[in-house]
Design a protein around this motif. Structure first.
Motif, PDB file in Angstrom:
ATOM      1  N   LEU A 115      -4.207   3.854  -2.188  1.00 42.20           N
ATOM      2  CA  LEU A 115      -3.442   3.810  -3.427  1.00 42.20           C
ATOM      3  C   LEU A 115      -2.524   2.605  -3.305  1.00 42.20           C
ATOM      4  N   VAL A 116      -2.646   1.670  -4.226  1.00 35.22           N
ATOM      5  CA  VAL A 116      -1.833   0.454  -4.195  1.00 35.22           C
ATOM      6  C   VAL A 116      -1.068   0.311  -5.506  1.00 35.22           C
ATOM      7  N   GLU A 117       0.005  -0.436  -5.439  1.00 32.93           N
ATOM      8  CA  GLU A 117       0.763  -0.799  -6.630  1.00 32.93           C
ATOM      9  C   GLU A 117       0.648  -2.311  -6.766  1.00 32.93           C
ATOM     10  N   SER A 118       0.269  -2.770  -7.956  1.00 27.68           N
ATOM     11  CA  SER A 118       0.046  -4.194  -8.161  1.00 27.68           C
ATOM     12  C   SER A 118       0.313  -4.564  -9.620  1.00 27.68           C
ATOM     13  N   PRO A 119       0.815  -5.758  -9.859  1.00 26.24           N
ATOM     14  CA  PRO A 119       0.989  -6.222 -11.235  1.00 26.24           C
ATOM     15  C   PRO A 119      -0.301  -6.788 -11.837  1.00 26.24           C
ATOM     16  N   MET A 136      -7.610  -7.922 -10.459  1.00 26.29           N
ATOM     17  CA  MET A 136      -7.762  -7.106  -9.253  1.00 26.29           C
ATOM     18  C   MET A 136      -9.202  -7.186  -8.760  1.00 26.29           C
ATOM     19  N   LEU A 137     -10.175  -7.123  -9.669  1.00 29.18           N
ATOM     20  CA  LEU A 137     -11.588  -7.221  -9.291  1.00 29.18           C
ATOM     21  C   LEU A 137     -11.867  -8.563  -8.611  1.00 29.18           C
ATOM     22  N   THR A 138     -11.334  -9.638  -9.157  1.00 25.94           N
ATOM     23  CA  THR A 138     -11.517 -10.962  -8.557  1.00 25.94           C
ATOM     24  C   THR A 138     -10.937 -10.997  -7.147  1.00 25.94           C
ATOM     25  N   MET A 139      -9.746 -10.428  -6.976  1.00 27.75           N
ATOM     26  CA  MET A 139      -9.116 -10.390  -5.663  1.00 27.75           C
ATOM     27  C   MET A 139      -9.961  -9.568  -4.676  1.00 27.75           C
ATOM     28  N   MET A 188       0.842  -1.157   0.000  1.00 19.61           N
ATOM     29  CA  MET A 188       0.000   0.000   0.000  1.00 19.61           C
ATOM     30  C   MET A 188       0.899   1.236   0.000  1.00 19.61           C
ATOM     31  N   LEU A 189       0.613   2.151  -0.906  1.00 20.60           N
ATOM     32  CA  LEU A 189       1.411   3.361  -1.007  1.00 20.60           C
ATOM     33  C   LEU A 189       0.871   4.504  -0.164  1.00 20.60           C
ATOM     34  N   ARG A 190      -0.460   4.653  -0.134  1.00 16.43           N
ATOM     35  CA  ARG A 190      -1.099   5.722   0.652  1.00 16.43           C
ATOM     36  C   ARG A 190      -2.481   5.268   1.102  1.00 16.43           C
ATOM     37  N   ILE A 191      -2.905   5.823   2.229  1.00 14.73           N
ATOM     38  CA  ILE A 191      -4.250   5.546   2.749  1.00 14.73           C
ATOM     39  C   ILE A 191      -4.856   6.848   3.240  1.00 14.73           C
ATOM     40  N   SER A 192      -6.114   7.060   2.918  1.00 13.02           N
ATOM     41  CA  SER A 192      -6.809   8.295   3.318  1.00 13.02           C
ATOM     42  C   SER A 192      -7.392   8.159   4.715  1.00 13.02           C
ATOM     43  N   PRO A 193      -7.752   9.277   5.305  1.00 16.87           N
ATOM     44  CA  PRO A 193      -8.577   9.212   6.518  1.00 16.87           C
ATOM     45  C   PRO A 193      -9.945   8.620   6.155  1.00 16.87           C
ATOM     46  N   ILE A 194     -10.633   8.086   7.150  1.00 20.16           N
ATOM     47  CA  ILE A 194     -11.975   7.538   6.947  1.00 20.16           C
ATOM     48  C   ILE A 194     -12.988   8.671   7.091  1.00 20.16           C
ATOM     49  N   ASP A 245     -18.021  -2.571   0.600  1.00 27.54           N
ATOM     50  CA  ASP A 245     -18.090  -2.346  -0.846  1.00 27.54           C
ATOM     51  C   ASP A 245     -16.760  -1.728  -1.266  1.00 27.54           C
ATOM     52  N   ILE A 246     -15.980  -2.477  -2.009  1.00 26.03           N
ATOM     53  CA  ILE A 246     -14.675  -1.998  -2.466  1.00 26.03           C
ATOM     54  C   ILE A 246     -14.745  -1.800  -3.975  1.00 26.03           C
ATOM     55  N   ASP A 247     -14.419  -0.598  -4.422  1.00 21.28           N
ATOM     56  CA  ASP A 247     -14.457  -0.275  -5.848  1.00 21.28           C
ATOM     57  C   ASP A 247     -13.070   0.074  -6.364  1.00 21.28           C
ATOM     58  N   ILE A 248     -12.843  -0.211  -7.629  1.00 20.17           N
ATOM     59  CA  ILE A 248     -11.656   0.274  -8.329  1.00 20.17           C
ATOM     60  C   ILE A 248     -12.085   1.576  -8.993  1.00 20.17           C
ATOM     61  N   ILE A 249     -11.512   2.680  -8.558  1.00 21.80           N
ATOM     62  CA  ILE A 249     -11.921   3.981  -9.090  1.00 21.80           C
ATOM     63  C   ILE A 249     -11.069   4.354 -10.297  1.00 21.80           C
ATOM     64  N   LEU A 250      -9.769   4.297 -10.150  1.00 27.16           N
ATOM     65  CA  LEU A 250      -8.832   4.648 -11.221  1.00 27.16           C
ATOM     66  C   LEU A 250      -7.709   3.609 -11.264  1.00 27.16           C
ATOM     67  N   TRP A 251      -6.997   3.564 -12.375  1.00 31.55           N
ATOM     68  CA  TRP A 251      -5.783   2.751 -12.449  1.00 31.55           C
ATOM     69  C   TRP A 251      -4.847   3.387 -13.459  1.00 31.55           C
ATOM     70  N   SER A 252      -3.593   3.041 -13.380  1.00 31.49           N
ATOM     71  CA  SER A 252      -2.570   3.723 -14.176  1.00 31.49           C
ATOM     72  C   SER A 252      -2.648   3.426 -15.663  1.00 31.49           C
ATOM     73  N   GLY A 253      -3.411   2.431 -16.070  1.00 29.80           N
ATOM     74  CA  GLY A 253      -3.502   2.067 -17.476  1.00 29.80           C
ATOM     75  C   GLY A 253      -4.537   2.834 -18.272  1.00 29.80           C
ATOM     76  N   GLY A 254      -5.200   3.802 -17.640  1.00 32.09           N
ATOM     77  CA  GLY A 254      -6.215   4.579 -18.346  1.00 32.09           C
ATOM     78  C   GLY A 254      -7.580   3.922 -18.263  1.00 32.09           C
ATOM     79  N   PRO A 255      -8.455   4.208 -19.219  1.00 36.03           N
ATOM     80  CA  PRO A 255      -9.808   3.637 -19.170  1.00 36.03           C
ATOM     81  C   PRO A 255      -9.796   2.118 -19.382  1.00 36.03           C
TER      82      PRO A 255
END
Length: 124
Positions: A26-30, A36-39, A1-7, A61-71
């Motif tokens: 904010l996470v970094e993952s291969p 990632m959705l399955t995980m 985990m690179l960063r975590i926000s306040p709740i 409820d965990i959502d993927i909001i953005l990722w470095s690969g674009g849309p």
């Protein structure tokens, strides 16, 4: 985990009567978005999530909001999340972990999207 926000405690969106706790990491993952959705869905299941109906009560409820690969778009996943630009409960925590991240469709930073949403919010 690179960063975590306040709740952030927020009122419900939809028919639920309880408040929600929202945050961002904010996470970094291969992993690819589908992997990632399955995980993430596995994590939700282990935390007690049961999928009964859309907008129904849920423990997590965990959502993927953005990722470095674009849309990304598939039958089961859309990145960026379709409604994140209009939701303060998403943008506020996201601002804490990735303020300079650019929306791949609008080329606006999270900081700018958040400011725009705050400006548009009705004053009480």
């Amino acid at each position: 985990m690179l960063r975590i926000s306040p709740i952030l405690s927020t009122p419900p969106l939809g028919p639920s009567a309880r408040r929600f706790a929202n945050g961002a990491i904010l996470v970094e993952s291969p992993l690819s978005p589908p992997a990632m959705l399955t995980m993430i869905q596995g994590i939700e299941n282990r935390l007690g999530r049961r999928r009964y109906r859309r907008w129904g009560a849920r423990s997590v409820d965990i959502d993927i909001i953005l990722w470095s690969g674009g849309p990304w778009r598939s039958r089961t996943l859309t990145i960026p999340h379709a409604a994140y630009r209009t939701r303060a409960f998403v943008l506020t925590p996201l601002l804490a972990v990735a303020p300079d991240w650019r929306d791949p469709h609008l080329a606006m930073t999270v900081r700018h999207l958040h400011a725009r949403l705050q400006k548009a919010a009705p004053k009480s």
